[in-house]
Design a protein around this motif. Structure first.
Motif, short mmCIF file in Angstrom:
data_model
loop_
_atom_site.label_atom_id
_atom_site.label_comp_id
_atom_site.label_asym_id
_atom_site.label_seq_id
_atom_site.Cartn_x
_atom_site.Cartn_y
_atom_site.Cartn_z
N ARG A 291 -21.26 -4.23 -2.91
CA ARG A 291 -22.25 -4.85 -3.79
C ARG A 291 -21.76 -6.25 -4.18
O ARG A 291 -20.64 -6.40 -4.67
CB ARG A 291 -22.43 -4.00 -5.05
N ASP A 307 -30.74 -4.52 -5.11
CA ASP A 307 -30.80 -4.19 -6.54
C ASP A 307 -31.09 -5.45 -7.33
O ASP A 307 -30.95 -6.57 -6.83
CB ASP A 307 -29.46 -3.58 -6.99
N ILE A 310 -27.40 -7.93 -13.44
CA ILE A 310 -27.13 -7.65 -14.85
C ILE A 310 -27.93 -8.56 -15.77
O ILE A 310 -28.44 -8.12 -16.80
CB ILE A 310 -25.61 -7.78 -15.12
N SER A 333 -34.09 -0.39 -7.20
CA SER A 333 -33.03 -0.63 -6.24
C SER A 333 -33.05 0.41 -5.14
O SER A 333 -33.81 1.40 -5.19
CB SER A 333 -31.68 -0.57 -6.96
N PHE A 335 -31.52 3.03 -4.66
CA PHE A 335 -30.64 3.82 -5.53
C PHE A 335 -29.99 4.99 -4.82
O PHE A 335 -29.06 5.61 -5.36
CB PHE A 335 -31.40 4.30 -6.78
N PHE A 342 -27.31 1.16 -9.81
CA PHE A 342 -27.10 0.66 -11.16
C PHE A 342 -28.39 0.23 -11.85
O PHE A 342 -28.70 0.66 -12.97
CB PHE A 342 -26.10 -0.50 -11.14
N GLY A 343 -29.18 -0.64 -11.20
CA GLY A 343 -30.38 -1.16 -11.85
C GLY A 343 -31.38 -0.08 -12.19
O GLY A 343 -31.95 -0.06 -13.29
N ILE A 345 -30.80 3.20 -12.62
CA ILE A 345 -30.27 4.08 -13.66
C ILE A 345 -30.33 3.40 -15.03
O ILE A 345 -30.65 4.05 -16.04
CB ILE A 345 -28.83 4.51 -13.33
N GLU A 346 -30.06 2.11 -15.08
CA GLU A 346 -30.13 1.40 -16.35
C GLU A 346 -31.56 1.37 -16.89
O GLU A 346 -31.78 1.53 -18.10
CB GLU A 346 -29.58 -0.02 -16.20
#
Length: 421
Positions: A291, A307, A310, A333, A335, A342-343, A345-346
């Motif tokens: 990543r 993805d 942040i 993303s 996933f 990450f994106g 799940i956030e």
């Protein structure tokens, strides 16, 4: 839902109920075992309400020609275990054996007829009118041995076929608990959402997501549309950002014949309504399995964008915290790859932490909510992928139309039919 009959309107004890469900489930290719039985679990509340009726379950699994096109025997077995009572499988649909089994049902008993898509009418009448589906052999034969029709097949409610829409004129057609919940919650999302209203549209079905965006904008009920995933990449491209030939080619290939129309819609939406859109400001690309963060100003890239970044997530969070209603459809993303989950799940965490009404739709997104055990932390997790998107985009919903027509005909006759509460 005053324009649709629900289980709260009727008394069905001792009645013969034809119960149409959509329990089409992912199966393990070699063994045929269920990989996900959430659609089967979703119909249990209605089955418990019907426990004093004579219940005839009717559903489908896949479609002819596909490897997971099977009979419904294991579906009957799984429901038996989930509900704690025998559900007998009957390897017939509307022939003599099925009609005999239905006539011999005793109060409290349940049977599951065979895969409705094994009947020619179900597959050949998809583009017929509601009036024509009502003339199918399926409807003519089964309506002669039942008292009412109950449907929880929301996941197929954007489709038209005899078993889905054909019973409206012959018997009272009633929305089950699942259908009622889907309609009620999605009507909030398309008609009366608490404000501010934030939609997060992602995944790879760019054409469907943009239709949803267009519908919400035209209704003037949306405040912010956050685009993520492949939808986000497409809208970045439409805004003038060069996302790299590899990412452009992926979008072109995934949309196929729909690319030109979808591209024109993306251009139209950005040109005329860009004030509604929050586009990604940073992304993550995959470089040799790793990543790598990248600001939008660093594009184009030869690597695949998998993805959002942040900074983008930090811009989304206050919108979610302050929202009155959140609609999330489609992952942010790729996933399935651990390094790029990450994106998505956030965003899931933001949905579960927000005080807003949270409505989750789309196959991948809804499965994620179920698989991570957070269904109780969102307001509504839709069981209908394509149906959910069709309703959100203002498209035709033939099953709901058939329920409305049946209500118009039968509501005033419930007392005469012995169905009134």
């Amino acid at each position: 839902m005053s324009d649709v009959l629900t289980l709260d309107d009727v008394r069905l004890g001792g009645k013969v109920v034809l119960y149409r469900v959509d329990v089409n489930s992912p199966l393990e290719p070699s063994s045929g075992a269920f990989l996900d039985d959430s659609r089967l679990r979703a119909i249990i509340p209605t089955l418990r309400t019907l426990q004093n009726s004579k219940v005839v379950i009717l559903g489908h699994q896949s479609r002819p020609g596909k490897i997971d096109f099977t009979n419904m025997e294991q579906h009957a077995d799984r429901i038996s275990r989930l509900i704690g009572k025998k559900v007998k499988f009957v390897s017939d649909i509307c022939g003599d054996r099925a009609l005999t089994e239905i006539r011999e049902l005793k109060t409290g008993e349940m049977i599951f007829l065979d895969n409705i898509r094994m009947h020619k009418d179900e597959n050949s009448m998809k583009k017929s009118s509601l009036e024509n589906t009502a003339k199918s052999e399926i409807v003519e034969k089964l309506s002669s041995v039942i008292d009412v029709y109950v449907t929880d097949a929301f996941a197929a409610s954007h489709r038209n076929s005899p078993s889905l829409t054909g019973f409206y004129d012959s018997v009272p057609c009633i929305a089950g608990h699942l259908m009622s919940k889907e309609i009620d919650n999605l009507e909030i999302a398309v008609n009366d959402p608490p404000r501010p209203y934030v939609a997060i549209l992602g995944g790879a079905k760019c054409d469907d997501s943009l239709k949803v965006a267009k519908n919400l904008i035209e209704k003037q009920i949306i405040d912010t549309i956050t685009v993520v995933g492949v939808v986000g990449n497409l809208m970045l491209w439409a805004s003038g950002v060069d996302i790299g030939e590899r990412n452009k080619s992926f979008i072109r290939n995934s949309l196929g014949d729909d690319f030109e129309a979808t591209w024109e819609m993306a251009i139209f939406l950005y040109k005329n309504h860009k004030e509604y859109f929050l586009l990604p400001t940073d992304v993550a690309v995959e470089v040799n399995g790793n990543r790598v963060a990248m600001n939008i100003s660093e594009l184009p890239t030869e690597y695949p964008i998998y993805d959002i970044g942040i900074t983008t997530l930090q811009e989304i969070r206050p919108l979610m915290t302050d929202a009155g209603c959140i609609l999330w459809n489609g992952p942010a993303s790729y996933f399935e790859l651990p390094g790029f989950a990450f994106g998505t799940i956030e965003i899931l965490n933001m949905c579960t932490e927000s005080p807003a009404i949270t409505i989750v739709g789309g196959g991948h997104t809804s499965s994620l909510v179920s698989n991570r055990g957070v269904v109780d932390l969102v307001t509504h997790n839709s069981t209908g992928g394509g149906a959910c998107l069709t309703m959100l985009s203002g498209g035709s919903m033939p099953v709901i139309e058939s329920l409305i027509r049946s209500n118009d005909k039968f509501r005033s006759l419930l007392s005469h039919l012995g169905l009134n509460k």
